[in-house]
Design an enzyme around this catalytic site. Structure first.
Site, PDB file in Angstrom:
ATOM      1  N   GLY A 142       0.606  -0.565   5.810  1.00  0.00           N
ATOM      2  CA  GLY A 142       0.932  -1.502   6.891  1.00  0.00           C
ATOM      3  C   GLY A 142      -0.246  -2.273   7.450  1.00  0.00           C
ATOM      4  O   GLY A 142      -0.152  -2.808   8.563  1.00  0.00           O
ATOM      5  N   GLY A 143      -1.363  -2.325   6.715  1.00  0.00           N
ATOM      6  CA  GLY A 143      -2.511  -3.115   7.182  1.00  0.00           C
ATOM      7  C   GLY A 143      -2.917  -2.724   8.595  1.00  0.00           C
ATOM      8  O   GLY A 143      -3.005  -1.537   8.919  1.00  0.00           O
TER       9      GLY A 143
ATOM     10  N   THR B 198      -4.543   1.530  -1.950  1.00  0.00           N
ATOM     11  CA  THR B 198      -4.137   0.139  -1.801  1.00  0.00           C
ATOM     12  C   THR B 198      -4.805  -0.768  -2.823  1.00  0.00           C
ATOM     13  O   THR B 198      -5.920  -0.487  -3.271  1.00  0.00           O
ATOM     14  CB  THR B 198      -4.501  -0.364  -0.383  1.00  0.00           C
ATOM     15  OG1 THR B 198      -3.880  -1.617  -0.157  1.00  0.00           O
ATOM     16  CG2 THR B 198      -6.001  -0.509  -0.178  1.00  0.00           C
TER      17      THR B 198
ATOM     18  N   SER C  26     -11.357  -1.202   7.085  1.00  0.00           N
ATOM     19  CA  SER C  26     -10.059  -0.715   6.617  1.00  0.00           C
ATOM     20  C   SER C  26      -9.312  -0.068   7.774  1.00  0.00           C
ATOM     21  O   SER C  26      -9.911   0.606   8.605  1.00  0.00           O
ATOM     22  CB  SER C  26     -10.234   0.321   5.506  1.00  0.00           C
ATOM     23  OG  SER C  26      -8.962   0.830   5.139  1.00  0.00           O
ATOM     24  N   SER C  27      -8.002  -0.304   7.807  1.00  0.00           N
ATOM     25  CA  SER C  27      -7.157   0.364   8.809  1.00  0.00           C
ATOM     26  C   SER C  27      -6.548   1.641   8.262  1.00  0.00           C
ATOM     27  O   SER C  27      -5.884   2.372   9.002  1.00  0.00           O
ATOM     28  CB  SER C  27      -6.013  -0.568   9.238  1.00  0.00           C
ATOM     29  OG  SER C  27      -6.510  -1.771   9.724  1.00  0.00           O
TER      30      SER C  27
ATOM     31  N   ASP D   4     -10.481  -7.987   3.193  1.00  0.00           N
ATOM     32  CA  ASP D   4     -10.679  -7.167   4.396  1.00  0.00           C
ATOM     33  C   ASP D   4     -12.036  -7.417   5.053  1.00  0.00           C
ATOM     34  O   ASP D   4     -12.335  -6.864   6.108  1.00  0.00           O
ATOM     35  CB  ASP D   4     -10.515  -5.675   4.067  1.00  0.00           C
ATOM     36  CG  ASP D   4      -9.049  -5.263   4.097  1.00  0.00           C
ATOM     37  OD1 ASP D   4      -8.224  -6.034   4.608  1.00  0.00           O
ATOM     38  OD2 ASP D   4      -8.729  -4.164   3.611  1.00  0.00           O
TER      39      ASP D   4
ATOM     40  N   ASN E 175      -4.693  -3.805  -1.625  1.00  0.00           N
ATOM     41  CA  ASN E 175      -4.694  -4.747  -0.512  1.00  0.00           C
ATOM     42  C   ASN E 175      -3.459  -5.634  -0.621  1.00  0.00           C
ATOM     43  O   ASN E 175      -2.421  -5.303  -0.097  1.00  0.00           O
ATOM     44  CB  ASN E 175      -5.977  -5.564  -0.413  1.00  0.00           C
ATOM     45  CG  ASN E 175      -6.022  -6.297   0.916  1.00  0.00           C
ATOM     46  OD1 ASN E 175      -5.811  -5.678   1.953  1.00  0.00           O
ATOM     47  ND2 ASN E 175      -6.252  -7.594   0.905  1.00  0.00           N
TER      48      ASN E 175
ATOM     49  N   THR F   5       0.858  -1.173   0.000  1.00  0.00           N
ATOM     50  CA  THR F   5       0.000   0.000   0.000  1.00  0.00           C
ATOM     51  C   THR F   5       0.909   1.243   0.000  1.00  0.00           C
ATOM     52  O   THR F   5       2.041   1.188   0.478  1.00  0.00           O
ATOM     53  CB  THR F   5      -0.869  -0.033   1.276  1.00  0.00           C
ATOM     54  OG1 THR F   5      -1.664  -1.212   1.220  1.00  0.00           O
ATOM     55  CG2 THR F   5      -1.759   1.167   1.426  1.00  0.00           C
TER      56      THR F   5
HETATM   57  O1  DON Z   1      -7.629  -1.176   4.059  1.00  0.00           O
HETATM   58  C1  DON Z   1      -6.800  -1.811   4.711  1.00  0.00           C
HETATM   59  O2  DON Z   1      -6.658  -1.670   5.918  1.00  0.00           O
HETATM   60  C2  DON Z   1      -5.882  -2.793   3.978  1.00  0.00           C
HETATM   61  N1  DON Z   1      -6.480  -3.170   2.731  1.00  0.00           N
HETATM   62  C3  DON Z   1      -4.539  -2.157   3.788  1.00  0.00           C
HETATM   63  C4  DON Z   1      -3.540  -3.149   3.232  1.00  0.00           C
HETATM   64  C5  DON Z   1      -2.142  -2.719   3.449  1.00  0.00           C
HETATM   65  O3  DON Z   1      -1.842  -1.693   4.012  1.00  0.00           O
HETATM   66  C6  DON Z   1      -1.131  -3.691   2.955  1.00  0.00           C
HETATM   67  N2  DON Z   1       0.162  -3.061   2.789  1.00  0.00           N
HETATM   68  N3  DON Z   1       0.974  -2.702   3.508  1.00  0.00           N
END
Ligand code: DON
Length: 196
Positions: free
Chosen positions: A101-102, A26, A80-81, A50, A28, A8
């Site tokens: 960073g999810g 992202t 979503s984070s 997600d 994802n 992301t």
């Molecule tokens: O929306 C979210 O929280 C996730 N789809 C974000 C994924 C992500 O940050 C992966 N990469 N670092």
């Protein structure tokens, strides 16, 4: 070709008039669903990951455990984070920041903000400072390198299962300090702070 991260992406922008943009975007997972919309070159995401496909079980990439509230249902948006952030102080722009960073994104952004606001660090130090993450399940405390061994020992004595991780997030931040724009890219990766 320059290095292209599979992550992301976040970018922060402030223009000369003080307009601010904070964008986290992202697919994802890396390459998302692995499908390109025909004739467009646009990769499609795999954001269905997600959702909670099975309450109580972790999702694919991010070991995030969720319940029925995030179940797959018509007209629903998955959890979503992502936390693209713009902070005002006394009604004036103070900071623009965010990170990939999810599930670690929320506390990555908060930790940098606490370093800026409460510990009064400059933006470069706040972005560089070691970070930590605990998401309840799995029950483990992840810390980046840079925490003192004493602190890690004390945390273990308190019963935490401590794991040292290579990297948490990739923050891009701008702080407005006395009218100056101060930008910092994360030294963990290859980003840059640029002025035009
Ligand atoms: O929306 C979210 O929280 C996730 N789809 C974000 C994924 C992500 O940050 C992966 N990469 N670092």
């Amino acid at each position: 070709m320059p290095h292209e991260s599979p992550q992301t992406t976040h970018y922060s922008i402030v223009d000369i008039d003080g307009n601010a943009v904070s964008v986290t975007y992202t697919l994802n997972g890396s390459y998302g669903s692995g499908v390109t919309a025909s004739g467009t070159g646009v990769l499609l995401n795999n954001e269905m990951d997600d959702f909670s496909a099975k309450p109580g079980a972790p999702n694919g990439g991010q070991m995030s455990y969720q319940g029925d509230a995030n179940a797959i249902r018509p007209h629903k948006t998955p959890l979503s984070s992502m936390s693209p952030t713009i902070v005002l102080r006394d009604g004036r722009l103070f900071a623009v920041l965010g990170s990939p960073g999810g599930p670690t994104i929320i506390n990555t952004v908060l930790e940098v903000l606490v370093d800026l606001v409460d510990f009064k660090m400059n933006v470069a130090d706040a972005v560089a400072w070691p970070r930590f993450h605990h998401q309840w399940l799995p029950d483990r405390l992840q810390v980046e390198r840079g925490f003192s061994p004493d602190t890690v020992e004390q945390l273990k004595l308190l019963g935490h299962q401590v794991e040292v991780t290579a990297q948490q997030g990739e923050v891009a931040a701008i702080v407005i300090n006395d009218g100056w724009l101060e930008g910092a890219a994360d030294p963990r990766t290859e980003g840059e702070a640029k002025g035009y």
